[in-house]
Write a protein that holds these residues in place. Structure first.
Motif, short mmCIF file in Angstrom:
data_model
loop_
_atom_site.label_atom_id
_atom_site.label_comp_id
_atom_site.label_asym_id
_atom_site.label_seq_id
_atom_site.Cartn_x
_atom_site.Cartn_y
_atom_site.Cartn_z
N ALA A 308 1.33 6.10 -15.02
CA ALA A 308 0.11 5.97 -15.84
C ALA A 308 0.51 6.07 -17.29
O ALA A 308 1.29 6.93 -17.68
CB ALA A 308 -0.90 7.06 -15.48
N SER A 309 -0.01 5.17 -18.10
CA SER A 309 0.25 5.19 -19.54
C SER A 309 -1.06 5.19 -20.29
O SER A 309 -2.05 4.62 -19.83
CB SER A 309 1.09 3.97 -19.94
N PRO A 310 -1.11 5.84 -21.45
CA PRO A 310 -2.37 5.94 -22.20
C PRO A 310 -2.83 4.60 -22.73
O PRO A 310 -2.02 3.73 -23.05
CB PRO A 310 -2.02 6.91 -23.34
N LEU A 311 -4.13 4.45 -22.80
CA LEU A 311 -4.72 3.22 -23.32
C LEU A 311 -6.04 3.57 -23.99
O LEU A 311 -7.04 3.80 -23.31
CB LEU A 311 -4.95 2.22 -22.19
N ASN A 312 -6.03 3.62 -25.32
CA ASN A 312 -7.23 4.00 -26.06
C ASN A 312 -7.80 5.30 -25.48
O ASN A 312 -7.15 6.31 -25.45
CB ASN A 312 -8.25 2.87 -26.04
N GLU A 313 -9.03 5.23 -24.98
CA GLU A 313 -9.66 6.42 -24.41
C GLU A 313 -9.35 6.58 -22.92
O GLU A 313 -9.81 7.52 -22.29
CB GLU A 313 -11.18 6.35 -24.60
N GLY A 314 -8.59 5.66 -22.37
CA GLY A 314 -8.33 5.70 -20.94
C GLY A 314 -6.86 5.58 -20.63
O GLY A 314 -6.00 6.06 -21.37
N CYS A 315 -6.54 4.91 -19.52
CA CYS A 315 -5.15 4.75 -19.13
C CYS A 315 -4.99 3.53 -18.24
O CYS A 315 -5.97 2.98 -17.73
CB CYS A 315 -4.64 6.00 -18.41
N ILE A 316 -3.74 3.13 -18.06
CA ILE A 316 -3.40 2.07 -17.11
C ILE A 316 -2.63 2.72 -15.97
O ILE A 316 -1.60 3.36 -16.19
CB ILE A 316 -2.53 0.98 -17.75
N LEU A 317 -3.13 2.59 -14.77
CA LEU A 317 -2.46 3.11 -13.58
C LEU A 317 -1.69 1.97 -12.93
O LEU A 317 -2.26 0.90 -12.65
CB LEU A 317 -3.49 3.68 -12.60
N THR A 318 -0.40 2.18 -12.70
CA THR A 318 0.46 1.15 -12.13
C THR A 318 1.04 1.61 -10.80
O THR A 318 1.56 2.72 -10.70
CB THR A 318 1.61 0.82 -13.10
N VAL A 319 0.92 0.76 -9.81
CA VAL A 319 1.51 1.03 -8.49
C VAL A 319 2.44 -0.14 -8.18
O VAL A 319 1.98 -1.27 -7.97
CB VAL A 319 0.44 1.18 -7.39
N ALA A 320 3.74 0.13 -8.19
CA ALA A 320 4.74 -0.94 -8.00
C ALA A 320 5.57 -0.66 -6.76
O ALA A 320 5.81 0.50 -6.39
CB ALA A 320 5.64 -1.04 -9.23
N ASP A 321 6.01 -1.73 -6.10
CA ASP A 321 6.88 -1.58 -4.92
C ASP A 321 8.02 -2.58 -4.99
O ASP A 321 8.03 -3.48 -5.82
CB ASP A 321 6.08 -1.75 -3.63
#
Length: 394
Positions: A308-321
């Protein structure tokens, strides 16, 4: 060893995310006075709603407005001057939006500097106009309130339409799947009857009937489960805690099939102490489905990376395989109900993920290539800095 111990929590981010920031709400300012455009842009420059800012477009006549509205199909709000080329140009534009463009979603806010040009209440009602204000009324605070109300209405209308289309697609898919199963059951039942009457062995046909009936039962169960996925109460919860619960849920699912998750997959988590606002049950289910998807489509040993990385007031959740990946031919269908590249797959896993994302008003995207795995990214516009509850922080 507990499921939490199975997870590898990384200290540093291992890769950069590829998702874009949340799409801004598009606002069209229609006015023949340049100063109105300038002031409106200035007042709304730092406006956000649900973690999304504004993209402001400008038109200086009714003609320009219609050209833009024809080109851009996701304009949320139109701030529309009544008097431009003619005394009722704004009303003409509003009428064309509703009737010519057949657009019931875009919210229309009429503005005028001439109080005497106020339209009749009947006209406002028939054209589904959100609000009517004199330009002198729209102070910064009132403009904020007006835009927020309009965006909330636009969001709700689009959600209803999306759900309606999803329901239609689901109904068509269910009908198709059931028809396939019942045709197989009926066909093999007829064959079995003929062979039994002739004294022949119909065991294989009866076995096929049982298999198809079992698939039909699984299909009906998956539809019932999908239909029950509605957003409940949102809570402020640490993302790490949700990941732990999703891992445990995936463990239980695979254990029912005599598969130990720790034997077939490892997971690296890089999320810091992100707090998100979500329906706990739905979020855990969403992550569980993404973990199971990675395991099902693994090449050898599965490795899943959640970040998860910050994005303005929220975040980006990444699920990679590191699995087999998704071909370009089918990637646009992976969120459709009952779509599966597996011959015995029900095809509701990623469809469920998409519904949960939609229920929260988030955005999901996927980047994938064959033999190189897949990366799912979920943009969560609003994160809270509130402290977690005692239960969640233990």
């Amino acid at each position: 060893m507990t499921s939490t111990d199975e997870l590898l929590f990384a200290d540093e981010k291992e890769f950069e995310t590829v998702a874009h920031e949340p799409k801004p709400w598009k606002i069209l300012i229609v006015d023949d006075e340049e100063e109105v455009h300038t002031v409106t842009r200035l007042v709304l420059s730092d406006f956000t709603f649900e973690g999304r800012g504004l993209e402001m477009l400008s038109a200086y006549s009714g003609k320009e407005a219609m050209e833009l509205l024809k080109e851009v199909d996701d304009i949320a709000v139109v701030l529309l001057d009544v008097v431009m080329e003619e005394n009722h140009t704004g009303l003409d534009v509003a009428k064309r939006i509703r009737e010519e463009l057949n657009n019931p979603f875009t919210r229309i806010i009429l503005r005028t500097g001439q109080p005497g040009q106020a339209p009749e209440n009947k006209v406002i009602s028939e054209l589904d106009i959100n609000d009517y204000k004199q330009k002198t009324e729209l102070t910064a605070q009132k403009l904020y309130v007006t835009i927020t109300t309009a965006l909330r209405s636009y969001r709700d209308l689009k959600t209803i339409e999306t759900n309606r289309n999803s329901l239609l697609q689901l109904a068509m898919s269910v009908a198709h799947q059931i028809r396939n199963r019942t045709m197989s059951i009926a066909g093999f039942a007829n064959i079995a009857v003929r062979e039994l009457s002739a004294g022949e062995d119909a065991t294989s046909h009866l076995s096929t009937i049982r298999t198809e009936a079992s698939r039909l039962e699984a299909l009906v169960a998956s539809v019932s489960d999908y239909a029950s996925l509605t957003r409940g109460i949102k809570e402020h919860i640490l993302l790490k805690n949700l990941i732990n619960e999703a891992y445990t849920a995936a463990e239980k699912q695979l254990a029912a099939k005599n598969i130990a998750l720790a034997d077939v997959a490892t997971m690296t988590v890089t999320v810091d102490d992100f707090m998100i606002e979500t329906d706990k049950g739905l979020f855990v289910r969403m992550l569980e489905e993404l973990i199971l998807n990675a395991v099902v489509f693994k090449k050898e040993h599965c490795h899943i990376t959640i970040a998860a990385s910050p994005l303005n007031e929220g975040c980006i959740l990444t699920v990679a395989d590191n699995g087999v990946g998704i071909s370009s031919e089918i990637i646009s269908f992976i969120f459709d109900p009952f779509f599966s590249s597996l011959p015995d797959g029900v095809g509701m896993g990623l469809c469920t993920v998409k519904k949960i994302v939609d229920e929260h008003g988030w955005e999901i995207s996927v980047v994938s290539s064959e033999e190189h795995g897949s990366t799912f990214e979920i943009v969560i516009p609003v994160c809270s800095s509130s402290e977690p509850s005692t239960e969640e922080s233990t």
